[in-house]
Design an enzyme around this catalytic site. Structure first.
Site, mmCIF file in Angstrom:
data_model
loop_
_atom_site.group_PDB
_atom_site.id
_atom_site.type_symbol
_atom_site.label_atom_id
_atom_site.label_comp_id
_atom_site.label_asym_id
_atom_site.label_seq_id
_atom_site.Cartn_x
_atom_site.Cartn_y
_atom_site.Cartn_z
ATOM 1 N N CYS A 65 11.314 6.561 -4.209
ATOM 2 C CA CYS A 65 10.819 7.225 -5.414
ATOM 3 C C CYS A 65 10.756 8.743 -5.283
ATOM 4 O O CYS A 65 11.239 9.474 -6.151
ATOM 5 C CB CYS A 65 9.455 6.667 -5.791
ATOM 6 S SG CYS A 65 8.211 6.771 -4.493
ATOM 7 N N HIS A 78 4.032 13.031 -6.291
ATOM 8 C CA HIS A 78 4.531 12.593 -4.979
ATOM 9 C C HIS A 78 5.597 13.523 -4.408
ATOM 10 O O HIS A 78 6.524 13.081 -3.726
ATOM 11 C CB HIS A 78 5.079 11.161 -5.082
ATOM 12 C CG HIS A 78 5.093 10.436 -3.765
ATOM 13 N ND1 HIS A 78 5.909 9.355 -3.509
ATOM 14 C CD2 HIS A 78 4.401 10.646 -2.621
ATOM 15 C CE1 HIS A 78 5.713 8.917 -2.289
ATOM 16 N NE2 HIS A 78 4.796 9.680 -1.715
ATOM 17 N N ASP A 102 9.685 3.660 -11.008
ATOM 18 C CA ASP A 102 9.847 3.110 -9.663
ATOM 19 C C ASP A 102 10.258 1.641 -9.712
ATOM 20 O O ASP A 102 9.799 0.874 -10.561
ATOM 21 C CB ASP A 102 8.525 3.196 -8.888
ATOM 22 C CG ASP A 102 8.148 4.618 -8.559
ATOM 23 O OD1 ASP A 102 8.992 5.508 -8.716
ATOM 24 O OD2 ASP A 102 6.997 4.841 -8.138
ATOM 25 N N ASP A 103 11.083 1.266 -8.759
ATOM 26 C CA ASP A 103 11.351 -0.153 -8.481
ATOM 27 C C ASP A 103 11.803 -0.938 -9.705
ATOM 28 O O ASP A 103 11.337 -2.050 -9.950
ATOM 29 C CB ASP A 103 10.113 -0.810 -7.863
ATOM 30 C CG ASP A 103 9.655 -0.095 -6.608
ATOM 31 O OD1 ASP A 103 10.523 0.361 -5.845
ATOM 32 O OD2 ASP A 103 8.441 0.010 -6.385
#
Length: 223
Positions: free
Chosen positions: A96, A156, A58-59
């Site tokens: 994400c 997720h 992520d990120d």
């Protein structure tokens, strides 16, 4: 898809999105259990299918990697780039969960049901808010081809029993079902009062042991 050998969890390059593998990243492992039918393959190729690991982080900025000029030391990723293949023309989603859905299904995240994170818009196909049953996951396909499949980290892509990694083709898994949470055993969610939900091989994890820290645990999964 480019096959990679197993690397340390902290530094790895994903096949679809370059990234540093820390906890709250999806770690997908496939290990060959039986050889595939090689009767139609070129004799010059090895009969043994490759083992590989995919990680999405992520990120992560493109220049957060040493191979692209980062001040952060990423020697394992850099060595992969030196001896392997660097993908410079690829697609990723802006969030994400949609990115994970694309990686898992090899299709657009709307088709996979993750049009907008885990937001369920009633009556709107593509916005079910979880990895839907209109697509097959890479784990389901690999399992049918004789691979053993494992997953550790942030999922997720659904919280229901039929939406866990175990239900979507991973033989073994230890997953954070939510989008974010504390790294420690308190299971504190990102929202005040929320409790992070974990799943191990399809079973809910009610509590984490004292001294639990996410990165250490993910590095040891699957055993």
């Amino acid at each position: 898809m480019v096959p990679f050998t197993y690397l340390q969890l902290i530094e790895v390059m994903a096949a679809v999105r370059l990234g540093i593998g820390i906890f709250l990243s999806t770690v997908t492992t496939a290990c060959a259990e039986v050889p595939r039918d090689t009767s139609r393959q070129d004799n010059s190729r090895s009969a043994a299918p490759p083992n590989f690991v995919l990680i999405v982080a992520d990120d992560l900025g493109y220049t957060d990697l040493g191979i692209f000029g980062s001040e952060i030391a990423t020697p394992i990723i850099d060595s992969l780039a030196d001896s392997g293949v660097v993908l410079t023309n690829f697609y990723t989603a802006p969030f994400c969960a949609p990115t994970r859905a694309e990686l898992m299904s090899n299709t657009d995240h709307h088709r996979a049901g993750e049009g907008l994170m885990q937001v369920n818009i009633s009556g709107m196909p593509g916005y079910e808010g979880h990895l839907n049953d209109q697509v097959l996951t890479i784990a389901e396909r690999l399992h049918d081809s004789g691979y053993q499949t494992y997953m550790a980290g942030k999922w997720h892509m659904g919280k229901g029993d039929e939406q866990t990694p175990f239900a979507r083709g991973f033989e073994r898994s230890f997953a954070l079902l939510d989008g974010s949470a504390s790294h420690y055993h308190d299971q504190a969610g990102s929202l005040t009062g929320a409790v992070a939900r974990y799943s191990e091989n399809g079973q809910r994890v009610e509590s984490l042991p004292e001294g639990f820290y996410s990165t250490d645990e993910q590095r040891s999964q699957p055993g």
